[in-house]
Design a protein around this motif. Structure first.
Motif, mmCIF file in Angstrom:
data_model
loop_
_atom_site.group_PDB
_atom_site.id
_atom_site.type_symbol
_atom_site.label_atom_id
_atom_site.label_comp_id
_atom_site.label_asym_id
_atom_site.label_seq_id
_atom_site.Cartn_x
_atom_site.Cartn_y
_atom_site.Cartn_z
ATOM 1 N N ASP A 43 -9.590 2.704 23.750
ATOM 2 C CA ASP A 43 -10.201 2.146 22.554
ATOM 3 C C ASP A 43 -10.486 3.220 21.522
ATOM 4 O O ASP A 43 -10.876 4.342 21.849
ATOM 5 C CB ASP A 43 -11.507 1.426 22.911
ATOM 6 C CG ASP A 43 -11.267 0.217 23.792
ATOM 7 O OD1 ASP A 43 -10.346 -0.546 23.483
ATOM 8 O OD2 ASP A 43 -11.986 0.053 24.789
ATOM 9 N N HIS A 45 -12.767 4.583 18.251
ATOM 10 C CA HIS A 45 -14.152 4.475 17.778
ATOM 11 C C HIS A 45 -14.208 4.921 16.319
ATOM 12 O O HIS A 45 -13.175 5.285 15.733
ATOM 13 C CB HIS A 45 -15.120 5.258 18.669
ATOM 14 C CG HIS A 45 -14.762 6.715 18.876
ATOM 15 N ND1 HIS A 45 -14.697 7.618 17.834
ATOM 16 C CD2 HIS A 45 -14.457 7.415 19.998
ATOM 17 C CE1 HIS A 45 -14.393 8.818 18.301
ATOM 18 N NE2 HIS A 45 -14.222 8.725 19.613
ATOM 19 N N THR A 100 -3.133 -0.766 23.076
ATOM 20 C CA THR A 100 -4.392 -1.143 22.430
ATOM 21 C C THR A 100 -4.536 -0.465 21.069
ATOM 22 O O THR A 100 -5.106 -1.045 20.145
ATOM 23 C CB THR A 100 -5.608 -0.799 23.314
ATOM 24 O OG1 THR A 100 -5.669 0.617 23.514
ATOM 25 C CG2 THR A 100 -5.509 -1.479 24.663
ATOM 26 N N TYR A 101 -4.007 0.768 20.916
ATOM 27 C CA TYR A 101 -4.045 1.439 19.618
ATOM 28 C C TYR A 101 -3.323 0.606 18.575
ATOM 29 O O TYR A 101 -3.809 0.408 17.461
ATOM 30 C CB TYR A 101 -3.382 2.820 19.713
ATOM 31 C CG TYR A 101 -4.272 3.926 20.213
ATOM 32 C CD1 TYR A 101 -5.345 3.661 21.062
ATOM 33 C CD2 TYR A 101 -4.050 5.240 19.852
ATOM 34 C CE1 TYR A 101 -6.149 4.683 21.528
ATOM 35 C CE2 TYR A 101 -4.857 6.268 20.311
ATOM 36 C CZ TYR A 101 -5.899 5.986 21.157
ATOM 37 O OH TYR A 101 -6.696 6.991 21.611
ATOM 38 N N GLU A 103 -2.890 -2.478 18.446
ATOM 39 C CA GLU A 103 -3.623 -3.703 18.140
ATOM 40 C C GLU A 103 -4.821 -3.442 17.224
ATOM 41 O O GLU A 103 -5.305 -4.355 16.552
ATOM 42 C CB GLU A 103 -4.109 -4.354 19.442
ATOM 43 C CG GLU A 103 -2.969 -4.855 20.346
ATOM 44 C CD GLU A 103 -3.445 -5.223 21.735
ATOM 45 O OE1 GLU A 103 -4.632 -4.948 22.041
ATOM 46 O OE2 GLU A 103 -2.652 -5.771 22.517
ATOM 47 N N GLN A 104 -5.304 -2.192 17.196
ATOM 48 C CA GLN A 104 -6.546 -1.892 16.488
ATOM 49 C C GLN A 104 -6.356 -1.281 15.102
ATOM 50 O O GLN A 104 -7.179 -1.491 14.207
ATOM 51 C CB GLN A 104 -7.401 -0.928 17.339
ATOM 52 C CG GLN A 104 -7.867 -1.528 18.662
ATOM 53 C CD GLN A 104 -8.417 -0.483 19.613
ATOM 54 O OE1 GLN A 104 -9.072 0.467 19.196
ATOM 55 N NE2 GLN A 104 -8.136 -0.647 20.890
ATOM 56 N N LYS A 107 -6.666 -2.966 11.469
ATOM 57 C CA LYS A 107 -7.961 -3.345 10.907
ATOM 58 C C LYS A 107 -8.274 -2.464 9.695
ATOM 59 O O LYS A 107 -9.108 -2.807 8.867
ATOM 60 C CB LYS A 107 -9.073 -3.168 11.945
ATOM 61 C CG LYS A 107 -8.914 -3.992 13.204
ATOM 62 C CD LYS A 107 -9.457 -5.379 13.044
ATOM 63 C CE LYS A 107 -9.502 -6.113 14.375
ATOM 64 N NZ LYS A 107 -10.006 -7.492 14.232
ATOM 65 N N VAL A 235 -14.532 0.397 17.924
ATOM 66 C CA VAL A 235 -14.085 -0.603 16.954
ATOM 67 C C VAL A 235 -13.904 -1.976 17.607
ATOM 68 O O VAL A 235 -13.831 -2.987 16.906
ATOM 69 C CB VAL A 235 -12.776 -0.179 16.248
ATOM 70 C CG1 VAL A 235 -12.953 1.157 15.549
ATOM 71 C CG2 VAL A 235 -11.609 -0.115 17.219
ATOM 72 N N THR A 236 -13.831 -2.021 18.938
ATOM 73 C CA THR A 236 -13.689 -3.310 19.620
ATOM 74 C C THR A 236 -15.011 -3.820 20.174
ATOM 75 O O THR A 236 -15.043 -4.867 20.822
ATOM 76 C CB THR A 236 -12.676 -3.209 20.771
ATOM 77 O OG1 THR A 236 -13.118 -2.220 21.714
ATOM 78 C CG2 THR A 236 -11.298 -2.832 20.260
ATOM 79 N N PHE A 298 -14.218 -4.973 10.833
ATOM 80 C CA PHE A 298 -13.583 -5.131 12.132
ATOM 81 C C PHE A 298 -13.757 -6.526 12.740
ATOM 82 O O PHE A 298 -13.018 -6.897 13.646
ATOM 83 C CB PHE A 298 -14.108 -4.073 13.105
ATOM 84 C CG PHE A 298 -13.712 -2.681 12.717
ATOM 85 C CD1 PHE A 298 -12.419 -2.227 12.935
ATOM 86 C CD2 PHE A 298 -14.609 -1.835 12.095
ATOM 87 C CE1 PHE A 298 -12.034 -0.956 12.551
ATOM 88 C CE2 PHE A 298 -14.238 -0.556 11.712
ATOM 89 C CZ PHE A 298 -12.938 -0.119 11.941
ATOM 90 N N HIS A 299 -14.713 -7.295 12.226
ATOM 91 C CA HIS A 299 -14.969 -8.606 12.842
ATOM 92 C C HIS A 299 -15.034 -9.751 11.842
ATOM 93 O O HIS A 299 -15.159 -10.903 12.257
ATOM 94 C CB HIS A 299 -16.288 -8.558 13.631
ATOM 95 C CG HIS A 299 -16.275 -7.576 14.768
ATOM 96 N ND1 HIS A 299 -15.584 -7.803 15.935
ATOM 97 C CD2 HIS A 299 -16.863 -6.357 14.893
ATOM 98 C CE1 HIS A 299 -15.757 -6.773 16.749
ATOM 99 N NE2 HIS A 299 -16.516 -5.882 16.138
#
Length: 397
Positions: A43, A45, A100-101, A103-104, A107, A235-236, A298-299
């Motif tokens: 993940d 940050h 996962t990188y 996917e993030q 944002k 960030v997740t 992020f959300h």
């Protein structure tokens, strides 16, 4: 150029960057900006977001970003700032983290001007002959100019040959991608300069400019943000946790986060600073704006609004959170050790940290402070709390 320079630690080749931006505004021709990320943890940050935000700034002013996932170099491990040889990752670990990188990052980054690259594509193609030729471009003396290598050498600490290879491979990435600009943390300066040198050695008609950004301090305001230190904002992470963590930073650190993470203009930041100095703005409301902005990024804005209401309910009115994670434990003859519950529920990273939190009076059960680090809980339901923002419901079966 003021926005590009915002929060940067150092510029090398600033004039070249200015000429690239000028060319973009004159002709529409874009340029290549690279930043490499070794997928050593699953993940990202907010410390990573500092660099991502700077990449996004370049995208607005003509940069096409090569988001480089170092799937090959991660199996070696970047020695920058390390006092000992790093543990090598397995291929499976690297591939899962890289997934996962991908996917993030969007944002923050504009997908239309981002290409996700994997450096195994060209490093595997080098072959042994290409690797030998690459090592011939740099001397051991130059490698030992690195502060961390020099320190380890003087202290008779081991430096593996593979660690000398790492900066060369990172530099070769810049050759393969024909980079105009490379970004990295200020601990990466040596590696970024290797890229400039190798572009000359391999006959490219350019030397990439280098821009370094500072390492973002974590929640403690002292050490750099790190998952292993527990002072990070991922960030997740769920929006309530993200919002509350941002609200927990000091008023002084808040401005650092604004400068490095916020999308507000320099003029807006200056107006807020002046408002706080004059007393027209309260630091808490300014920090709420920061927490809302980052959480919304992020959300989404709706989740940020709910997180703000939840924070006000829990921390301003001393009420319980509306949604507490639940964990279950099987009872033993004498009960379940409190430190085991704190660690396995995720409230504390380790049992030793759980002991320290209890000794410091930071642990509560059902609102009552716990001081016995050897306490064992028997069958029942308990609400455990660490500090002001961490809650979990433990069910002992």
């Amino acid at each position: 150029m003021q926005e590009i320079a915002r929060g940067a630690s150092e510029f090398i080749g600033e004039e070249y960057i200015a000429s690239l931006v000028q060319r973009f505004y004159t002709t529409g021709e874009r340029f290549i900006v690279k930043a490499g990320f070794d997928p050593t943890a699953p993940d990202l940050h907010l410390g990573h977001v500092v660099l991502l935000s700077k990449l996004a700034t370049f995208q607005r002013y003509g940069g096409d970003v090569k988001f480089l996932i170092g799937d090959f170099t991660a199996t070696i491990g970047d020695p920058s700032g390390k006092t000992q040889t790093r543990k090598q990752l397995t291929r499976d670990e690297v591939e899962q983290n890289a997934k996962t990188y991908k996917e993030q990052v969007f944002k923050v980054l504009d997908p239309a001007h981002t290409e996700v690259c994997f450096n195994s594509a060209w490093i595997n193609a080098l072959g042994i002959g290409g690797l030998v030729n690459l090592t011939a471009q740099f001397s051991v003396a130059r490698m030992l100019e690195r502060d961390d290598f020099t320190k380890r050498y003087k202290e008779n600490l081991p430096i593996s040959i593979i660690e000398f290879i790492y900066p060369l491979l990172q530099g070769y990435d810049s050759v393969a991608l024909n980079c105009d600009i490379e970004l990295g943390g200020n601990d990466q300066k040596f590696n970024l300069l290797v890229g400039r040198a190798l572009q000359r050695s391999y006959g490219l008609d350019k030397e990439q400019s280098v821009l370094t950004v500072p390492l973002l301090e974590g929640l403690d305001g002292v050490q750099k943000m790190s998952k292993s230190l527990g002072n990070y904002i991922g960030v997740t992470e769920n929006p309530n946790t993200m919002y509350a963590k941002i609200m927990s930073i000091s008023d002084e650190l808040m401005w650092r986060y604004y400068e490095l993470l916020s999308q507000k203009s320099l003029e807006e930041l200056q107006a807020m600073r002046e408002g706080v100095r004059s007393g027209n703005l309260h630091p808490k409301s300014v920090k709420q704006n920061l927490a809302h902005e980052i959480t919304a990024r992020f959300h989404g804005a709706g989740a940020a609004e709910i997180a703000q209401i939840e924070f006000d309910q829990v921390f301003s009115r001393n009420q319980m959170p509306s949604n507490i994670p639940v964990v279950e434990f099987s009872t033993q003859d004498s009960g379940v050790w409190i430190c085991k519950i704190l660690q396995e529920s995720g409230l504390c990273p380790s049992s030793s940290q759980a002991r320290r939190d209890i000794q410091a009076g930071a642990c509560k059960i059902d609102g009552q402070k716990v001081l016995d680090e050897n306490l064992k809980l028997t069958q029942g339901e308990y609400v455990l709390q660490i500090g002001k923002r961490k809650f979990v419901k433990a069910i002992i079966l």
